[in-house]
Design an enzyme around this catalytic site. Sequence first.
Site, PDB file in Angstrom:
ATOM      1  N   TYR A  24      63.514   1.836  53.421  1.00  0.00           N
ATOM      2  CA  TYR A  24      63.196   1.897  51.981  1.00  0.00           C
ATOM      3  C   TYR A  24      64.336   2.511  51.164  1.00  0.00           C
ATOM      4  CZ  TYR A  24      61.094   3.152  47.533  1.00  0.00           C
ATOM      5  OH  TYR A  24      60.873   3.318  46.182  1.00  0.00           O
ATOM      6  N   LYS A  74      66.776   0.609  48.398  1.00  0.00           N
ATOM      7  CA  LYS A  74      66.854   1.012  46.991  1.00  0.00           C
ATOM      8  C   LYS A  74      68.301   1.351  46.621  1.00  0.00           C
ATOM      9  CE  LYS A  74      63.794   1.338  44.460  1.00  0.00           C
ATOM     10  NZ  LYS A  74      63.145   0.292  43.605  1.00  0.00           N
TER      11      LYS A  74
HETATM   12  N1  LIG Z   1      55.736   5.421  43.379  1.00  0.00           N
HETATM   13  C1  LIG Z   1      56.757   6.266  43.309  1.00  0.00           C
HETATM   14  O1  LIG Z   1      56.593   7.496  43.467  1.00  0.00           O
HETATM   15  C2  LIG Z   1      58.125   5.749  43.010  1.00  0.00           C
HETATM   16  C3  LIG Z   1      58.398   4.407  42.828  1.00  0.00           C
HETATM   17  N2  LIG Z   1      59.683   3.992  42.538  1.00  0.00           N
HETATM   18  C4  LIG Z   1      59.998   2.581  42.298  1.00  0.00           C
HETATM   19  O2  LIG Z   1      59.215   2.132  41.210  1.00  0.00           O
HETATM   20  C5  LIG Z   1      58.924   0.751  41.347  1.00  0.00           C
HETATM   21  C6  LIG Z   1      57.431   0.544  41.207  1.00  0.00           C
HETATM   22  O3  LIG Z   1      56.791   1.267  42.233  1.00  0.00           O
HETATM   23  P1  LIG Z   1      55.214   1.492  42.249  1.00  0.00           P
HETATM   24  O4  LIG Z   1      54.656   1.082  40.950  1.00  0.00           O
HETATM   25  O5  LIG Z   1      54.972   2.840  42.763  1.00  0.00           O
HETATM   26  O6  LIG Z   1      54.806   0.476  43.381  1.00  0.00           O
HETATM   27  P2  LIG Z   1      53.677  -0.631  43.392  1.00  0.00           P
HETATM   28  O7  LIG Z   1      53.597  -1.145  44.773  1.00  0.00           O
HETATM   29  O8  LIG Z   1      52.442  -0.110  42.770  1.00  0.00           O
HETATM   30  O9  LIG Z   1      54.269  -1.725  42.432  1.00  0.00           O
HETATM   31  C7  LIG Z   1      55.224  -2.659  42.834  1.00  0.00           C
HETATM   32  C8  LIG Z   1      54.827  -4.000  42.274  1.00  0.00           C
HETATM   33  O10 LIG Z   1      55.804  -4.943  42.702  1.00  0.00           O
HETATM   34  C9  LIG Z   1      55.116  -6.102  43.108  1.00  0.00           C
HETATM   35  N3  LIG Z   1      55.873  -6.822  44.112  1.00  0.00           N
HETATM   36  C10 LIG Z   1      56.113  -6.427  45.391  1.00  0.00           C
HETATM   37  N4  LIG Z   1      56.785  -7.381  46.038  1.00  0.00           N
HETATM   38  C11 LIG Z   1      56.981  -8.384  45.148  1.00  0.00           C
HETATM   39  C12 LIG Z   1      57.605  -9.639  45.211  1.00  0.00           C
HETATM   40  N5  LIG Z   1      58.161 -10.084  46.353  1.00  0.00           N
HETATM   41  N6  LIG Z   1      57.630 -10.413  44.128  1.00  0.00           N
HETATM   42  C13 LIG Z   1      57.049  -9.997  42.982  1.00  0.00           C
HETATM   43  N7  LIG Z   1      56.432  -8.825  42.852  1.00  0.00           N
HETATM   44  C14 LIG Z   1      56.399  -8.028  43.924  1.00  0.00           C
HETATM   45  C15 LIG Z   1      53.801  -5.613  43.705  1.00  0.00           C
HETATM   46  O11 LIG Z   1      52.823  -6.657  43.714  1.00  0.00           O
HETATM   47  C16 LIG Z   1      53.458  -4.470  42.789  1.00  0.00           C
HETATM   48  O12 LIG Z   1      52.633  -4.891  41.733  1.00  0.00           O
HETATM   49  C17 LIG Z   1      59.476   0.332  42.709  1.00  0.00           C
HETATM   50  O13 LIG Z   1      60.689  -0.340  42.506  1.00  0.00           O
HETATM   51  C18 LIG Z   1      59.694   1.645  43.432  1.00  0.00           C
HETATM   52  O14 LIG Z   1      60.749   1.546  44.349  1.00  0.00           O
HETATM   53  C19 LIG Z   1      60.687   4.885  42.397  1.00  0.00           C
HETATM   54  C20 LIG Z   1      60.465   6.210  42.560  1.00  0.00           C
HETATM   55  C21 LIG Z   1      59.182   6.760  42.882  1.00  0.00           C
HETATM   56  C1  LIG Z   2      53.262  15.852  55.505  1.00  0.00           C
HETATM   57  C2  LIG Z   2      51.995  15.496  54.777  1.00  0.00           C
HETATM   58  C3  LIG Z   2      51.116  16.698  54.752  1.00  0.00           C
HETATM   59  O1  LIG Z   2      50.112  16.733  53.818  1.00  0.00           O
HETATM   60  C4  LIG Z   2      52.274  15.023  53.393  1.00  0.00           C
HETATM   61  C5  LIG Z   2      52.927  13.672  53.372  1.00  0.00           C
HETATM   62  C6  LIG Z   2      53.182  13.284  51.975  1.00  0.00           C
HETATM   63  C7  LIG Z   2      54.041  12.018  51.871  1.00  0.00           C
HETATM   64  C8  LIG Z   2      53.175  10.834  52.157  1.00  0.00           C
HETATM   65  C9  LIG Z   2      54.699  11.971  50.509  1.00  0.00           C
HETATM   66  C10 LIG Z   2      55.572  13.208  50.278  1.00  0.00           C
HETATM   67  C11 LIG Z   2      56.706  12.799  49.363  1.00  0.00           C
HETATM   68  C12 LIG Z   2      56.383  11.379  48.989  1.00  0.00           C
HETATM   69  C13 LIG Z   2      57.538  10.467  48.552  1.00  0.00           C
HETATM   70  C14 LIG Z   2      58.318  11.062  47.402  1.00  0.00           C
HETATM   71  O2  LIG Z   2      57.477  11.406  46.318  1.00  0.00           O
HETATM   72  C15 LIG Z   2      59.431  10.172  46.926  1.00  0.00           C
HETATM   73  C16 LIG Z   2      59.144   8.726  46.889  1.00  0.00           C
HETATM   74  C17 LIG Z   2      59.922   7.942  46.089  1.00  0.00           C
HETATM   75  C18 LIG Z   2      59.812   6.547  46.082  1.00  0.00           C
HETATM   76  O3  LIG Z   2      60.650   5.849  45.535  1.00  0.00           O
HETATM   77  C19 LIG Z   2      58.703   5.891  46.798  1.00  0.00           C
HETATM   78  C20 LIG Z   2      57.625   6.826  47.243  1.00  0.00           C
HETATM   79  C21 LIG Z   2      58.166   8.118  47.829  1.00  0.00           C
HETATM   80  C22 LIG Z   2      58.976   7.767  49.080  1.00  0.00           C
HETATM   81  C23 LIG Z   2      56.993   9.087  48.155  1.00  0.00           C
HETATM   82  C24 LIG Z   2      56.120   8.505  49.295  1.00  0.00           C
HETATM   83  C25 LIG Z   2      55.062   9.478  49.813  1.00  0.00           C
HETATM   84  C26 LIG Z   2      55.671  10.816  50.214  1.00  0.00           C
HETATM   85  C27 LIG Z   2      56.607  10.624  51.398  1.00  0.00           C
END
Ligand SMILES: NC(=O)C1=CN([C@@H]2O[C@H](COP(=O)(O)OP(=O)(O)OC[C@H]3O[C@@H](n4cnc5c(N)ncnc54)[C@H](O)[C@@H]3O)[C@@H](O)[C@H]2O)C=CC1
Ligand SMILES: C[C@@H](CO)CCC[C@@H](C)[C@H]1CC[C@H]2[C@@H]3[C@H](O)CC4=CC(=O)CC[C@]4(C)[C@H]3CC[C@]12C
Length: 410
Positions: A200, A204
């Site tokens: 992952y 990214k």
């Molecule tokens: N959730 C988090 O804490 C973080 C997320 N991100 C980034 O933010 C973005 C959004 O993440 P989230 O909303 O958390 O994830 P999510 O899984 O909720 O949203 C991702 C969306 O992309 C769509 N998708 C996946 N594969 C696809 C494909 N082949 N074609 C078209 N659509 C597709 C999914 O259907 C989904 O709706 C991602 O790029 C992720 O890497 C970055 C930092 C933290």
């Molecule tokens: C060891 C466990 C005891 O309770 C807790 C495990 C928690 C994990 C599942 C999460 C801890 C940190 C999270 C990640 C972090 O917030 C940064 C991220 C950034 C992204 O771009 C995608 C999601 C994630 C990797 C996020 C995923 C879940 C954790 C590893």
Amino acid sequence: MADSAQAQKLVYLVTGGCGFLGEHVVRMLLQREPRLGELRVFDQHLGPWLEELKTGSCWGSLWWRGCGRFPNPSQAGIPTPAVEQMMLVSVHMDGSRPVRVTAIQGDVTQAHEVAAAVAGAHVVIHTAGLVDVFGRASPKTIHEVNVQGTRNVIEACVQTGTRFLVYTSSMEVVGPNTKGHPFYRGNEDTPYEAVHRHPYPCSKALAEWLVLEANGRKVRGGLPLVTCALRPTGIYGEGHQIMRDFYRQGLRLGGWLFRAIPASVEHGRVYVGNVAWMHVLAARELEQRATLMGGQVYFCYDGSPYRSYEDFNMEFLGPCGLRLVGARPLLPYWLLVFLAALNALLQWLLRPLVLYAPLLNPYTLAVANTTFTVSTDKAQRHFGYEPLFSWEDSRTRTILWVQAATGSAQ
Ligand SMILES: NC(=O)C1=CN([C@@H]2O[C@H](COP(=O)(O)OP(=O)(O)OC[C@H]3O[C@@H](n4cnc5c(N)ncnc54)[C@H](O)[C@@H]3O)[C@@H](O)[C@H]2O)C=CC1
Ligand SMILES: C[C@@H](CO)CCC[C@@H](C)[C@H]1CC[C@H]2[C@@H]3[C@H](O)CC4=CC(=O)CC[C@]4(C)[C@H]3CC[C@]12C
């Protein structure tokens, strides 16, 4: 974009627009982007909430569904995607300005589908991604979606003449690294040894590099592409599935969660509404501030407090009735490492039979157990970003969501 174009209505495309973050970006654009004329929501899985938009109080008029032709495909000689599309014609919040919302079911790994969706768009916000740190998807699939998907978006912009691209990157492109070095309240310029092995963060990092490297490329028509990347830390808020999973797990354990990570390990978190707002502002300002912003990265930040991953979650789960047991981790770290390794082994052994993908694995343990927090004002300096939601608002909204989303689970 130019003052003379004040009246110009812009076409925005949000990839991944039905995901956790994507939905907030879509709603934010509809509420806060005055020049929005058309919004294309591109996702592999269209969410039912899109249909609800038409019946919501601020939405109206009509919609239709079917294998419609995409509105502008012939412009760049791009074939229409052979996907189901749903079109909604909506009105803006204040009821004064019609915005066409087009939902496109498509796959970013399919270049022709991406090109058809991008054709005629002024701005692309590329949030689609495969967020998998649990071993659910293969490394190849993660690479295809996150890297090839991003490459397809860039090429589509170049081919069709779309000039502005905002990419949702991640803190993970920086760290925590494999050596477990802390990143304590760092900024975009803080030196850090960014070394990754997990698919992952590798994907990214590569995708972000592609986006930044594409800045300045000539798009169809001869003008330069302007790109930037936003790097959220751990996003929380309405729609955050892992938060809901922790809540359900706590309920199963009689209302208790057990501390595994020392309270002193800080993990950066940012509210989803503020991340969405940052995307909208960055997209809005890219043309006017192309020289400053083009090719830049920005951490996403707001007023969320610095806490450990578990203590931060308790800000929401506590008011929902859960308790975190232990001022210190209940298990020694070596045992957690052992359990995480055991989970990884079981995942590998069971893979031919069943998908075993628990939250705890060596990678998630390392991320949760390594300090990674940001302290920066780069987005404020470069494009005037200020968080839209205070910490108190973000907290309240998240608590209300956890309570509502899990009400049926109790
Ligand atoms: N959730 C988090 O804490 C973080 C997320 N991100 C980034 O933010 C973005 C959004 O993440 P989230 O909303 O958390 O994830 P999510 O899984 O909720 O949203 C991702 C969306 O992309 C769509 N998708 C996946 N594969 C696809 C494909 N082949 N074609 C078209 N659509 C597709 C999914 O259907 C989904 O709706 C991602 O790029 C992720 O890497 C970055 C930092 C933290
Ligand atoms: C060891 C466990 C005891 O309770 C807790 C495990 C928690 C994990 C599942 C999460 C801890 C940190 C999270 C990640 C972090 O917030 C940064 C991220 C950034 C992204 O771009 C995608 C999601 C994630 C990797 C996020 C995923 C879940 C954790 C590893």
